[in-house]
Structure formats: structure tokens, C-alpha cells
Design an enzyme around this catalytic site. Sequence first.
Site, PDB file in Angstrom:
ATOM      1  N   CYS A  77       7.046  -0.257   6.676  1.00  0.00           N
ATOM      2  CA  CYS A  77       6.142  -0.563   7.779  1.00  0.00           C
ATOM      3  C   CYS A  77       4.770  -0.838   7.170  1.00  0.00           C
ATOM      4  O   CYS A  77       4.133   0.080   6.633  1.00  0.00           O
ATOM      5  CB  CYS A  77       6.085   0.626   8.733  1.00  0.00           C
ATOM      6  SG  CYS A  77       4.922   0.373  10.074  1.00  0.00           S
ATOM      7  N   CYS A 228       2.912  -6.743  13.508  1.00  0.00           N
ATOM      8  CA  CYS A 228       3.860  -6.117  12.566  1.00  0.00           C
ATOM      9  C   CYS A 228       3.414  -6.515  11.158  1.00  0.00           C
ATOM     10  O   CYS A 228       3.387  -7.709  10.822  1.00  0.00           O
ATOM     11  CB  CYS A 228       5.276  -6.608  12.856  1.00  0.00           C
ATOM     12  SG  CYS A 228       6.473  -6.052  11.638  1.00  0.00           S
TER      13      CYS A 228
END
Length: 331
Positions: A77, A228
Site C-alpha cells: 500500500c 491509491c
Amino acid sequence: MDLNLIKCHGSGNDFLLIDEMTNGYDFTEEERQNLALALCDRKSAFGADGILFVLSSENCDARMRVFNADGSEASMCGNGLRCVGRYVCELLDKETIVVQTMKADLRVCSQESIFENIPTYNVEISPVLFQLDQLPMNIDRTTLVNESIPEISDHLTFSALAVPNPHLISVVGTEHILSNEQKSIAETVNGPNNLFPDGVNVSFVHPLEKGSIYVRTYERGVGFTNACGTAMSASSLVTCLLQQNEFGQEIDVYNNGGKVRVVVNELGEGRYNMELIGNATYLYQSQLELSLSNPEQYHEVSRQEFTEEAMYEHLQNHAKSIVESKVFMSA
Ligand SMILES: N[C@@H](CCC[C@H](N)C(=O)O)C(=O)O
């Protein structure tokens, strides 16, 4: 038990950061999954795109594990790594650290503010894998760069890569950004399907001008998020491969939660890594009482707000004006 957490975000991609290392927590896999399901629920008092668990590491300064809102674990992430990077840098009083993630040990360093006094971190995004079995993607070829996938669209082209979490990227005109196509493709490849058995993060990318792109991502295990980080890094690489941007130069990446910068580095022999540079902003810290067998029945004992979101709003307003004029109004 008492549970301490920090609500934080990178480009509006928001997380609950839980430090198992310092607080002496030692959750089971099922407990981490249940905490993600209970606390990330937008109907709860917290709500988030995922939980970032900070653990100790034998060889690195810390270890990060990422659980999506649906309880699934992700291998990486990018926006979350900036938040964990900030947390660990401040804890250890260091400017540069290395964080162990599921598939790689990644460098994080504190960096000059991206926009008026915003805590800013530069994180390494690596490895970059083009072999489709690494996503995995089941199709009769080994790599996919700017090619059609007739099973999901009769007019768009796609690139697929793992960084190392899986991404499917399409460079599109503004008319596609505002259509329902991305949602429908993302729901297909994240439901029961043969092409992407483990699901995939789906991004639509619109080039704004040289050195500047807009990216919108439907995240596996979450849905549409404000941004993202791994998707913005993978999208920047795809635009360099398509000669829309330059390797080694900063690319401004606008998103619905703000803006980051990405530098795509060519390492030779078809190998790449990316530097993802952007905010790591704290919203509040909270203490809860809960039972791990029933975490949705938590009681929030205290909450202290940080004041830094006010500074982040300046960057967000700047990014919003660019996105509205160059993406939404020109569609
Ligand atoms: N928001 C993240 C990616 C989180 C994981 C993703 N949903 C997955 O399942 O791969 C980022 O900033 O990179």
C-alpha cells in the site's frame, strides 16, 4: 482490551494505523481481519479504506501489514507506507528507514514538503513485475502493455502489472472517466471471474499535459478510493512506457483526494522502480475498549484531534481546481 489507533491519510486514502510493536499487541490473523471489517465500516464511528498494522521486524526498522476494508490482506500500500513511514521515523527519530512489507523491504524517507508545511514522505515502490502470472492474470500471453482485453471491453486498451500488488490500467479520454465503464469493469474482475482469480486494482488514467496525469482507482477489497499510491506509481510507469511522460522526471499525479509526485526510475534490462512522494497526514488519535471476539461492539474512550488537516486542505483545494477544470469540465 484497550486499543490505541491513529486515523491518518495519504491523498485522502484513509487508514487506521495500529502499532502492535509498541503497544504490545499480538493479534491473530483472524483478529486482524475482524478488526478491519469492524472498524473500516463507513457506518462505524471510524470508517477507513484499510488498517495499517505496524509490527516489529528482525532486519528492518519496522514491518507493515495492510488489511483492506473487506478484511483481505494486500501485499503493498503506497499511501499507507507513507503514513507508516512517518510514524516509524518519528518514533525512532530517524529521517530514513526501511520497512518490511509482504514481498519487499522498502526505503522511506522524510522529504521537503510537497505543498505548504505538509508532512511529506518519499517511499520506494518495488518490485515491478510484468509477468502476468505474478498478478495473477489468466490469459494466453505472458505480459500485457496497452493491449485490448475483449472479455472486459471492446474499445479500451489495458496494461497489467504487479508492484507487487496487482494493477490493471487503462489510459483513457475524459469521457471514459465520467462514464460507468470503470465501475462495471472493476466489479467484473473483482467478482468471481477467470481472468483475475484474486481480483485486481483497476485504474483509469488521463494524461493532462507532459509531466502531469489524473488517476482514479477502484481498489480491490475496497471500491473507489480517493487515491491509491501503488496505482498512481504503476500508472506513471505505464505513461512513461507509452512515451507520454519521461523516466527520471517528476510526474504530478492528481487524484480525487489531492496530488502526489512520482519519479519512475529505469534500472536497466527492463527493470524499474518508482518513488512515490506525498503527504502523510494525521487526523486524530483514539483509544477504544473492545473485545477481540466482538470488535464491532467497541466503546471509544477518548479522541484527540490533530490540527494538520487544515494545511492539507490547501493542497486539496489546489488539486481540486486542476481536476475540475482539466478533467471534469472538459469531459
Ligand atoms: N491504497 C493502497 C493499496 C491497498 C491495497 C489494494 N486495495 C490491494 O488489495 O492491492 C495504495 O495506496 O497503494
